[in-house]
Scaffold this motif. Sequence first.
Motif, short mmCIF file in Angstrom:
data_model
loop_
_atom_site.label_atom_id
_atom_site.label_comp_id
_atom_site.label_asym_id
_atom_site.label_seq_id
_atom_site.Cartn_x
_atom_site.Cartn_y
_atom_site.Cartn_z
N GLN A 28 0.84 -1.20 0.00
CA GLN A 28 0.00 0.00 0.00
C GLN A 28 0.88 1.25 0.00
O GLN A 28 1.85 1.36 0.75
N ALA A 29 0.53 2.19 -0.86
CA ALA A 29 1.29 3.43 -0.98
C ALA A 29 0.85 4.45 0.07
O ALA A 29 -0.35 4.63 0.30
N TYR A 30 1.82 5.08 0.68
CA TYR A 30 1.56 6.15 1.64
C TYR A 30 2.26 7.44 1.24
O TYR A 30 2.06 8.47 1.88
N ILE A 31 3.07 7.37 0.19
CA ILE A 31 3.80 8.55 -0.27
C ILE A 31 3.57 8.70 -1.77
O ILE A 31 3.73 7.75 -2.54
N ARG A 32 3.17 9.90 -2.17
CA ARG A 32 2.95 10.23 -3.58
C ARG A 32 3.89 11.35 -3.95
O ARG A 32 3.94 12.38 -3.28
N VAL A 33 4.65 11.15 -5.02
CA VAL A 33 5.62 12.15 -5.47
C VAL A 33 5.24 12.57 -6.88
O VAL A 33 5.13 11.74 -7.77
N ALA A 34 5.02 13.86 -7.07
CA ALA A 34 4.73 14.40 -8.39
C ALA A 34 6.02 14.98 -8.96
O ALA A 34 6.75 15.70 -8.27
N ILE A 35 6.27 14.64 -10.20
CA ILE A 35 7.42 15.19 -10.93
C ILE A 35 6.85 15.66 -12.26
O ILE A 35 6.58 14.85 -13.15
N GLY A 36 6.59 16.95 -12.34
CA GLY A 36 5.92 17.48 -13.52
C GLY A 36 4.52 16.91 -13.60
O GLY A 36 3.76 16.96 -12.64
N ASP A 37 4.17 16.31 -14.74
CA ASP A 37 2.84 15.72 -14.93
C ASP A 37 2.80 14.24 -14.56
O ASP A 37 1.78 13.59 -14.73
N SER A 38 3.90 13.71 -14.08
CA SER A 38 3.97 12.29 -13.70
C SER A 38 3.92 12.15 -12.19
O SER A 38 4.17 13.10 -11.45
N GLU A 39 3.59 10.94 -11.74
CA GLU A 39 3.59 10.68 -10.31
C GLU A 39 4.16 9.30 -10.02
O GLU A 39 4.09 8.40 -10.85
N LEU A 40 4.76 9.19 -8.86
CA LEU A 40 5.28 7.94 -8.36
C LEU A 40 4.62 7.68 -7.01
O LEU A 40 4.41 8.62 -6.24
N LEU A 41 4.31 6.44 -6.74
CA LEU A 41 3.71 6.06 -5.47
C LEU A 41 4.65 5.10 -4.75
O LEU A 41 5.24 4.21 -5.38
N PHE A 42 4.81 5.30 -3.44
CA PHE A 42 5.71 4.47 -2.66
C PHE A 42 5.10 4.11 -1.32
O PHE A 42 4.36 4.90 -0.73
N CYS A 43 5.45 2.93 -0.82
CA CYS A 43 5.16 2.59 0.56
C CYS A 43 6.07 3.47 1.41
O CYS A 43 6.97 4.14 0.89
N ALA A 44 5.86 3.50 2.70
CA ALA A 44 6.68 4.35 3.57
C ALA A 44 8.16 3.98 3.47
O ALA A 44 9.03 4.85 3.41
N HIS A 45 8.45 2.69 3.42
CA HIS A 45 9.83 2.21 3.36
C HIS A 45 10.55 2.71 2.10
O HIS A 45 11.62 3.30 2.18
N HIS A 46 9.97 2.49 0.94
CA HIS A 46 10.63 2.89 -0.31
C HIS A 46 10.60 4.40 -0.50
O HIS A 46 11.52 4.97 -1.09
N GLY A 47 9.59 5.07 0.01
CA GLY A 47 9.56 6.52 -0.04
C GLY A 47 10.73 7.13 0.71
O GLY A 47 11.40 8.04 0.23
N ARG A 48 10.99 6.60 1.90
CA ARG A 48 12.13 7.09 2.69
C ARG A 48 13.46 6.74 2.01
O ARG A 48 14.39 7.52 2.02
N ARG A 49 13.51 5.55 1.43
CA ARG A 49 14.74 5.10 0.79
C ARG A 49 15.13 6.03 -0.37
O ARG A 49 16.31 6.31 -0.57
N HIS A 50 14.14 6.52 -1.13
CA HIS A 50 14.41 7.33 -2.32
C HIS A 50 14.21 8.82 -2.09
O HIS A 50 14.40 9.62 -3.01
N GLN A 51 13.84 9.21 -0.90
CA GLN A 51 13.47 10.60 -0.61
C GLN A 51 14.56 11.61 -0.97
O GLN A 51 14.27 12.62 -1.61
#
Length: 74
Positions: A28-51
């Motif tokens: 389950q995704a808890y972090i949403r990252v927008a980059i221009g018109d695109s978005e990436l969704l991450f669980c808390a673990h992977h969101g922190r890893r790539h933050q």
Amino acid sequence: MSQISAETTERDSYQLTAADRCDSCGAQAYIRVAIGDSELLFCAHHGRRHQEKLEAVATEWLDESSRLLEDSRA
């Protein structure tokens, strides 16, 4: 995160649901990252890893990982 704008858009009211899945592992995704018109969704673990790397290019960062505590109390 100085590059991330505080724009008032429809996305400001966006809330992740159980149907939103992490692009890295499928959890389950808890972090949403927008980059221009695109978005990436991450669980808390992977969101922190790539933050650190993503903050440099993100235009918006939505972190709902605090809901993990709420979910475990329910």
